[in-house]
Design a protein around this motif. Structure first.
Motif, PDB file in Angstrom:
ATOM      1  N   LYS A  59       3.715  -9.394  -2.204  1.00 53.38           N
ATOM      2  CA  LYS A  59       2.241  -9.365  -2.592  1.00 53.38           C
ATOM      3  C   LYS A  59       1.606 -10.089  -0.622  1.00 53.38           C
ATOM      4  O   LYS A  59       0.861 -10.072  -0.148  1.00 53.38           O
ATOM      5  CB  LYS A  59       1.514  -9.690  -3.024  1.00 53.38           C
TER       6      LYS A  59
ATOM      7  N   GLU B  39      -0.331  -9.528   2.290  1.00 56.07           N
ATOM      8  CA  GLU B  39      -1.780  -9.522   2.623  1.00 56.07           C
ATOM      9  C   GLU B  39      -2.180 -10.488   3.892  1.00 56.07           C
ATOM     10  O   GLU B  39      -2.994 -10.227   4.633  1.00 56.07           O
ATOM     11  CB  GLU B  39      -1.483 -11.088   1.086  1.00 56.07           C
TER      12      GLU B  39
ATOM     13  N   ASP C 131       0.547  -0.978  -0.122  1.00 59.45           N
ATOM     14  CA  ASP C 131       0.261   0.363  -0.015  1.00 59.45           C
ATOM     15  C   ASP C 131       0.752   1.219   0.425  1.00 59.45           C
ATOM     16  O   ASP C 131       2.222   1.127   0.737  1.00 59.45           O
ATOM     17  CB  ASP C 131      -1.052   0.283   1.087  1.00 59.45           C
TER      18      ASP C 131
ATOM     19  N   GLU D 188      -6.492  -5.785   0.879  1.00 58.40           N
ATOM     20  CA  GLU D 188      -5.470  -4.569   0.819  1.00 58.40           C
ATOM     21  C   GLU D 188      -5.929  -4.274   2.061  1.00 58.40           C
ATOM     22  O   GLU D 188      -6.843  -4.261   2.500  1.00 58.40           O
ATOM     23  CB  GLU D 188      -5.324  -4.142  -0.577  1.00 58.40           C
TER      24      GLU D 188
ATOM     25  N   ASN E  56      -1.873  -7.488   6.696  1.00 55.55           N
ATOM     26  CA  ASN E  56      -3.280  -6.811   5.921  1.00 55.55           C
ATOM     27  C   ASN E  56      -4.457  -7.692   6.475  1.00 55.55           C
ATOM     28  O   ASN E  56      -5.527  -6.932   7.165  1.00 55.55           O
ATOM     29  CB  ASN E  56      -3.466  -6.668   4.610  1.00 55.55           C
TER      30      ASN E  56
END
Lengths: 342, 281
Positions: B235, B239, A325, B179, B242
């Motif tokens: 990612k 993940e 992000d 996300e 998140n």
């Protein structure tokens, strides 16, 4: 027909760029990156966002961004000009606007107190967009900025709000509207009278009196509104203004783009091009993973389809997919530099 | 999670833009059709340019892509009892103006359409607009209810609100991606929806989960990776971190895997998604 303009060319020559797109494509982040990129190129740029979720503020790591422009260029290495972000408060801008165009202060207060007006200005997301356009006029008049980037709220019908000013102007010509504000006892045609009676029977007495009051007040503002509508429309259609479509790298959003493109053409606004966000094309290796591979294929197809639909006067920009992000100004600066070094 | 979803008549599927609300709501409707043979299932989208407007048959389902003008026309006809009168009304400029300029009004008509049609079906699954807009859809019903005096419109608005507030009749599913922003926004949306309708407890769902293996790594990745493999690795790490945003707050949620996207022009594998849903429901 292939898009031949670069995004830098656009950022160097325009005074206003309106970014539109479906929800979740990264429009706000992209808009901020473009403003920063412009500042790296030496143009004084301000990004205006109507984001109720305050995503710009969190993307920038600045919780203070608000109604007045907040300078961000001191935190961007290499910025050659001022760069700022701004998030107008809809209700506040609306009230400012009403007071500005009111023939006298008592009329402004009267419409601001009308319950229907309050629904209009608070709830209707179009108010945000209309007010954003309003804000742009005042930013343009200030002479402090070379480029204004307007990030519109996500909307399936992102083009719709552009029709609002014209419709507002037309409204004053409408028979039914004139009948609502007619002096008591004035004669109206049978059909109009019937419609008004039906409206009253459905929505109740209280609603009708609010509607009459609201519509009468609107007429007090007719001159101011019409002048404003002309000014906004002229600004949006000028050679220094244009629209940029922001999309995710998937053809699922193609119907949205085609509807947008058609809507712009219909209203004689100029499409400057498309920015495809979160692309994988820049990455070195491929076929590491079935999902990634399929995503890259789709991206290639989308880019090809867009190339077919864009002219040499337009641009097709690609912004990279990132690992995590974006939540710092430095991240946006990195992306803005990346946009140029390809 | 989501255990109770499916017994209610109306299921609202909402979340941030781009999280896959359309695919998830479609899959949910398909799953209901499959597990409740003989029941009439309606999947509703609102003004989605990817579909033709109106009501159509879609495999085991019915699909309504609700449009504003048609919905308004039908409602006006219902209330006025005359098609001619209704069309005069809905084609007047003041209506067009309200529709274009005041999406609050537009939303009221669209959600009203879904509410009106509910009696013809056993279950309705609604693909709601993105976050903020989804809230205004309910909020505008509340606002217009306040603006209306006494009359048929006020009565309808009252009944609509009563339906939406009832946990026996409505369920709410909030979809997010693994996300940060969609997860945070999804949680906020759930809280705001519950503030409007306290008894309808939202259910949460994370869509397009790669594959979480092991605990989240604390290291922060470079923003712009060089290779695809590097992107994929970070990612997956991100993940897990998140999703912990929800887990740490005690949110019960279901997960849907990230399916391999089909080639361009081929619809999403909604059937496969529906199959994966069953594990959670």
């Amino acid at each position: 027909m292939k898009p031949a303009r670069s995004i830098d060319e656009l950022l160097l020559t325009r005074e206003l760029i309106v970014t539109c797109g479906a929800g979740g494509v990264g429009k706000t982040t992209t808009s901020a990156i473009l403003a920063i990129r412009a500042a790296l190129l030496g143009r004084r740029a301000v990004v205006v966002t109507m984001d109720p979720a305050r995503r710009l503020a969190s993307a920038l790591g600045l919780e203070t961004v608000g109604h007045a422009p907040t300078r961000i260029d001191p935190l961007i290495p290499g910025a050659k000009a001022a760069c700022a972000a701004l998030m107008p408060e809809t209700t506040e801008t609306f009230a400012e606007f009403v007071r500005e165009i009111a023939p006298d202060p008592s009329k402004a207060e009267r419409i601001l107190k009308n319950p229907l007006f309050q629904i209009f200005s608070k709830e209707y997301s179009g108010a945000g967009e209309y007010m954003a356009l309003q804000k742009i006029l005042s930013l343009a008049r200030s002479g402090e900025w070379d480029l204004v980037i307007l990030d519109t709220p996500p909307s399936r019908n992102s083009i719709q709000f552009l029709r609002a000013p014209a419709l507002l102007a037309e409204l004053f010509e409408e028979r039914l509207v004139r009948a609502i504000v007619r002096p008591a006892g004035a004669l109206v045609s049978f059909g109009v009278d019937k419609i008004l009676k039906i409206l009253e029977s459905l929505a109740g007495n209280g609603f009708m009196s609010q509607l009459v009051d609201f519509t009468r007040s609107l007429f007090d503002f007719q001159e101011g509104i019409s002048r404003n509508v002309r000014e906004i429309t002229a600004k949006l259609r000028s050679a220094q203004s244009g629209f940029l479509w922001v999309t995710a790298p998937s053809d699922e959003l193609m119907p949205d783009f085609l509807a947008f493109q058609a809507g712009l053409a219909e209203q004689k606004f100029r499409l400057e091009g498309v920015a495809v966000n979160r692309t994988l094309g820049y990455l070195a290796e491929s076929e590491t993973d079935a999902v990634l591979h399929a995503l890259r294929e789709r991206e290639r197809d989308l880019l090809e389809a867009l190339r077919q639909r864009l002219s040499p006067e337009q641009c097709l920009a690609e912004l990279p997919e990132v690992s995590r992000d974006v939540h710092r100004l430095a991240d946006l600066g990195e992306l803005a530099r990346f946009l140029g070094g390809r | 999670m989501v255990k109770s979803v499916g017994h209610q008549k109306i299921i609202f599927v909402s979340g941030k833009g781009g999280v896959g609300k359309t695919a998830v709501s479609h899959a949910l409707a398909l799953r209901l059709a499959r597990t409740r043979p003989g029941k009439k299932i309606l999947w509703i989208t609102f003004e989605d340019p990817a579909f033709p407007p109106g009501l159509r048959r879609l495999g085991a389902l019915s699909h309504l892509n609700a449009g504003f003008l048609d919905s308004f026309d039908e409602y006006a006809q219902l209330k006025l009892g005359s098609a001619r009168l209704a069309s005069f009304f809905s084609q007047s400029k003041i209506m067009r103006f309200l529709a274009q300029v005041a999406p609050g009004f537009r939303d009221l008509v669209l959600i009203g359409k879904a509410w009106q049609i509910r009696s013809d079906y056993d279950h309705l699954v609604l693909d709601m607009p993105a976050t903020g807009h989804s809230l205004t859809m309910f909020q505008s019903t509340i606002n217009f209810r306040r603006a209306f005096g006494v009359g048929p419109l006020a009565r309808d608005a009252d009944q609509m609100l009563e339906t939406f507030a009832s946990p026996e009749q409505c369920a709410s599913v909030i979809v997010a991606l693994p996300e940060e922003t969609p997860l945070v926004e999804g949680l906020e949306l759930g809280q705001k929806l519950q503030a409007l309708f306290p008894d309808v407890v939202p259910q949460y769902m994370v869509n397009r989960v790669w594959q979480v293996e092991g605990p989240a790594a604390p290291a922060e990745a470079a923003l712009i990776p060089r290779a695809a493999a590097e992107l994929l690795a970070s990612k997956k790490r991100e993940e897990a971190r998140n999703i912990a945003l929800w887990a740490e707050r005690g949110v019960k949620y279901g997960q849907l895997p990230r399916l391999t996207p089909p080639p361009s022009g081929i619809p999403n594998p909604v059937l496969e998604l529906a199959g994966r849903l069953e594990a959670h429901l």
